[in-house]
Design an enzyme around this catalytic site. Sequence first.
Site, PDB file in Angstrom:
ATOM      1  N   GLY A 150     -14.877   6.324   5.765  1.00 14.23           N
ATOM      2  CA  GLY A 150     -13.579   6.846   5.273  1.00 14.23           C
ATOM      3  C   GLY A 150     -14.031   8.113   4.561  1.00 14.23           C
ATOM      4  O   GLY A 150     -13.260   9.000   4.377  1.00 14.23           O
ATOM      5  N   THR A 151     -15.253   8.026   3.741  1.00 13.60           N
ATOM      6  CA  THR A 151     -15.617   9.291   2.917  1.00 13.60           C
ATOM      7  C   THR A 151     -15.505  10.419   4.007  1.00 13.60           C
ATOM      8  O   THR A 151     -15.122  11.401   3.373  1.00 13.60           O
ATOM      9  CB  THR A 151     -16.989   9.105   2.114  1.00 13.60           C
ATOM     10  OG1 THR A 151     -16.733   7.876   1.375  1.00 13.60           O
ATOM     11  CG2 THR A 151     -17.284  10.218   1.453  1.00 13.60           C
ATOM     12  N   ASN A 172      -6.370   2.603  -3.980  1.00 16.43           N
ATOM     13  CA  ASN A 172      -7.516   1.842  -3.949  1.00 16.43           C
ATOM     14  C   ASN A 172      -7.880   1.155  -5.318  1.00 16.43           C
ATOM     15  O   ASN A 172      -8.326   0.158  -5.341  1.00 16.43           O
ATOM     16  CB  ASN A 172      -8.867   2.603  -3.631  1.00 16.43           C
ATOM     17  CG  ASN A 172      -9.101   3.784  -4.486  1.00 16.43           C
ATOM     18  OD1 ASN A 172      -8.073   4.656  -4.358  1.00 16.43           O
ATOM     19  ND2 ASN A 172     -10.063   3.921  -4.976  1.00 16.43           N
ATOM     20  N   GLN A 192      -7.141   1.579   2.353  1.00 16.92           N
ATOM     21  CA  GLN A 192      -6.945   0.556   1.893  1.00 16.92           C
ATOM     22  C   GLN A 192      -5.588  -0.367   2.396  1.00 16.92           C
ATOM     23  O   GLN A 192      -5.378  -1.359   2.194  1.00 16.92           O
ATOM     24  CB  GLN A 192      -6.540   0.684   0.184  1.00 16.92           C
ATOM     25  CG  GLN A 192      -7.759   1.143  -0.649  1.00 16.92           C
ATOM     26  CD  GLN A 192      -8.857  -0.043  -0.662  1.00 16.92           C
ATOM     27  OE1 GLN A 192      -8.452  -1.248  -0.224  1.00 16.92           O
ATOM     28  NE2 GLN A 192      -9.929   0.238  -0.867  1.00 16.92           N
ATOM     29  N   SER A 212     -11.348   3.024   7.549  1.00 15.56           N
ATOM     30  CA  SER A 212     -12.733   2.651   7.513  1.00 15.56           C
ATOM     31  C   SER A 212     -12.840   1.355   7.774  1.00 15.56           C
ATOM     32  O   SER A 212     -12.061   0.359   7.230  1.00 15.56           O
ATOM     33  CB  SER A 212     -13.210   3.011   6.076  1.00 15.56           C
ATOM     34  OG  SER A 212     -14.508   2.281   6.065  1.00 15.56           O
ATOM     35  N   ALA A 213     -13.704   0.926   8.979  1.00 14.36           N
ATOM     36  CA  ALA A 213     -13.884  -0.599   9.334  1.00 14.36           C
ATOM     37  C   ALA A 213     -13.994  -1.475   8.297  1.00 14.36           C
ATOM     38  O   ALA A 213     -13.450  -2.690   8.481  1.00 14.36           O
ATOM     39  CB  ALA A 213     -14.737  -0.593  10.417  1.00 14.36           C
ATOM     40  N   HIS A 214     -15.018  -1.115   7.414  1.00 11.35           N
ATOM     41  CA  HIS A 214     -15.409  -2.382   6.597  1.00 11.35           C
ATOM     42  C   HIS A 214     -14.380  -2.931   5.498  1.00 11.35           C
ATOM     43  O   HIS A 214     -14.545  -3.912   4.808  1.00 11.35           O
ATOM     44  CB  HIS A 214     -16.617  -2.000   5.755  1.00 11.35           C
ATOM     45  CG  HIS A 214     -16.677  -0.980   4.663  1.00 11.35           C
ATOM     46  ND1 HIS A 214     -16.615  -1.437   3.232  1.00 11.35           N
ATOM     47  CD2 HIS A 214     -16.463   0.670   4.712  1.00 11.35           C
ATOM     48  CE1 HIS A 214     -16.468  -0.409   2.615  1.00 11.35           C
ATOM     49  NE2 HIS A 214     -16.300   0.722   3.250  1.00 11.35           N
ATOM     50  N   THR A 219     -25.047  11.522  17.715  1.00 13.25           N
ATOM     51  CA  THR A 219     -24.762  10.462  18.848  1.00 13.25           C
ATOM     52  C   THR A 219     -23.973   9.462  18.204  1.00 13.25           C
ATOM     53  O   THR A 219     -23.760   8.857  17.144  1.00 13.25           O
ATOM     54  CB  THR A 219     -26.251   9.865  18.866  1.00 13.25           C
ATOM     55  OG1 THR A 219     -27.229  11.103  19.212  1.00 13.25           O
ATOM     56  CG2 THR A 219     -26.413   8.699  19.982  1.00 13.25           C
ATOM     57  N   CYS A 251     -19.680   4.060 -12.683  1.00 12.51           N
ATOM     58  CA  CYS A 251     -20.482   3.536 -13.762  1.00 12.51           C
ATOM     59  C   CYS A 251     -21.984   4.378 -13.706  1.00 12.51           C
ATOM     60  O   CYS A 251     -22.778   4.162 -12.696  1.00 12.51           O
ATOM     61  CB  CYS A 251     -20.899   1.945 -13.492  1.00 12.51           C
ATOM     62  SG  CYS A 251     -21.959   1.413 -14.798  1.00 12.51           S
TER      63      CYS A 251
HETATM   64  N1  PLP Z   1     -10.633   6.116   0.644  1.00  9.25           N
HETATM   65  C1  PLP Z   1     -10.138   5.056  -0.041  1.00  9.25           C
HETATM   66  C2  PLP Z   1      -8.827   4.831  -0.433  1.00  9.25           C
HETATM   67  C3  PLP Z   1     -11.147   3.865  -0.592  1.00  9.25           C
HETATM   68  O1  PLP Z   1     -10.841   3.055  -1.070  1.00  9.25           O
HETATM   69  C4  PLP Z   1     -12.590   4.208   0.045  1.00  9.25           C
HETATM   70  C5  PLP Z   1     -13.420   3.249  -0.254  1.00  9.25           C
HETATM   71  O2  PLP Z   1     -13.384   2.322  -1.306  1.00  9.25           O
HETATM   72  C6  PLP Z   1     -12.811   5.280   0.750  1.00  9.25           C
HETATM   73  C7  PLP Z   1     -11.806   6.409   1.058  1.00  9.25           C
HETATM   74  C8  PLP Z   1     -14.121   5.529   1.414  1.00  9.25           C
HETATM   75  O3  PLP Z   1     -14.350   4.858   2.344  1.00  9.25           O
HETATM   76  P1  PLP Z   1     -15.966   4.325   2.808  1.00  9.25           P
HETATM   77  O4  PLP Z   1     -16.700   3.356   2.118  1.00  9.25           O
HETATM   78  O5  PLP Z   1     -15.959   3.875   4.478  1.00  9.25           O
HETATM   79  O6  PLP Z   1     -16.753   5.674   2.760  1.00  9.25           O
END
Ligand code: PLP
Length: 380
Positions: A71-72, A151, A179, A199-201, A237, A325
Amino acid sequence: MERIYLDYSATTPLKKEVLTEMTPYFTECFGNANSLHSFGREAVSALDDARDKIAFLIGAKPNEIYFTSGGTEADNWAIIGGVKANADKGKHFIVSPIEHPAVISSAKRLANDGYDLSFMKVGADGIVDVNDLKLKLKKDTSLVCCMLANNEIGTIQPIDKIVSLAKDNGSLVFTDAVQAIGSMDIDVKKLGVDMLSFSAHKFYGPKGIGCLYVKNGVKITPLVSGGHQERAKRGGTSNVALAVGMAKALELAVKNKQQSNKLILSARDAFIDKVKSGLDNAVLNGSLDNRLVNNAHFTFKGVSGEALLYNLDLKGVCASNGSACSSGTVEPSPVLKAIGLSDNDAKSSVRFTFGEEVSLQSAIKAGEIVVDAVKFLLNK
Ligand code: PLP
């Protein structure tokens, strides 16, 4: 001691079916998807299948799906690549102040480079103010960015109204659906957005892979350059195993959504009832109506959120404060500040996020543990 995991917005466990589907692509089907030989063809075929599946599940075309490292990266890319590529419309762009740091930090980087950044207002209920957006849109606004669901406090944003205002102004819309995607219906065409990240996780898939949907015809400058992967827009890759895992996890999430949401909602609401009825100083942050089913976010007035988290952890309840933190000092969350909380109240807040594995009994037990821990800290 039973451990009760209430941090599903941080991450979710990988589903066994997902692992099974991914495993061959770590071992016997290890080919590079760019290789011309049969190993490569095997890999590219699995990658294409994953792309097709994901596209179908979100109402996109396969060539609108770009795999990223999470996601980042997808958020960084949408903001930086989107604003830079569309500078012919203008240098102004608008972002909500409750975005994830992956968006906020990219927006600030652009502002440092001379782009014109505005933040739209957000109400005390955690919902962005579309009237303020209307006032802030300018002729040279190239992009508007607002997440689908927050989030920290789980509030669901009025994307339909935002899209309608932005389109009237000829501006692009990017939404972060990281989210939202496991529990909300996502159809990019119905939403009308130009870009969307996930984001998959966050939906029982693997960590380290995400996706940016970019509508055909929307200009975006590459962020990660190198090889010609992802139609020459994102080098590196291809991680076939993770892409296969993300597609399987999304398929399961969409299939089980209704049933899973029902279970999660009843556990979450039982928890909220327990906490509210047991404590006078607990305030639920953000709208309850426009909210993800899995989120409960409380301020416990007069109690250190950090101390509470440690105390809860000792009793097996694993929650989060959702703030950075560093070196022992917890900065008040910018999201909580944006909805009007004082520094003290922001630092007295804890996020509890639920998932399929949390039974009603565990949710009620967690509520009782929270009530006891808050009373203990208040009387210290
Ligand atoms: N965007 C939101 C709203 C999120 O909650 C998060 C992760 O907590 C991210 C982006 C980032 O995703 P990733 O952990 O896959 O980099």
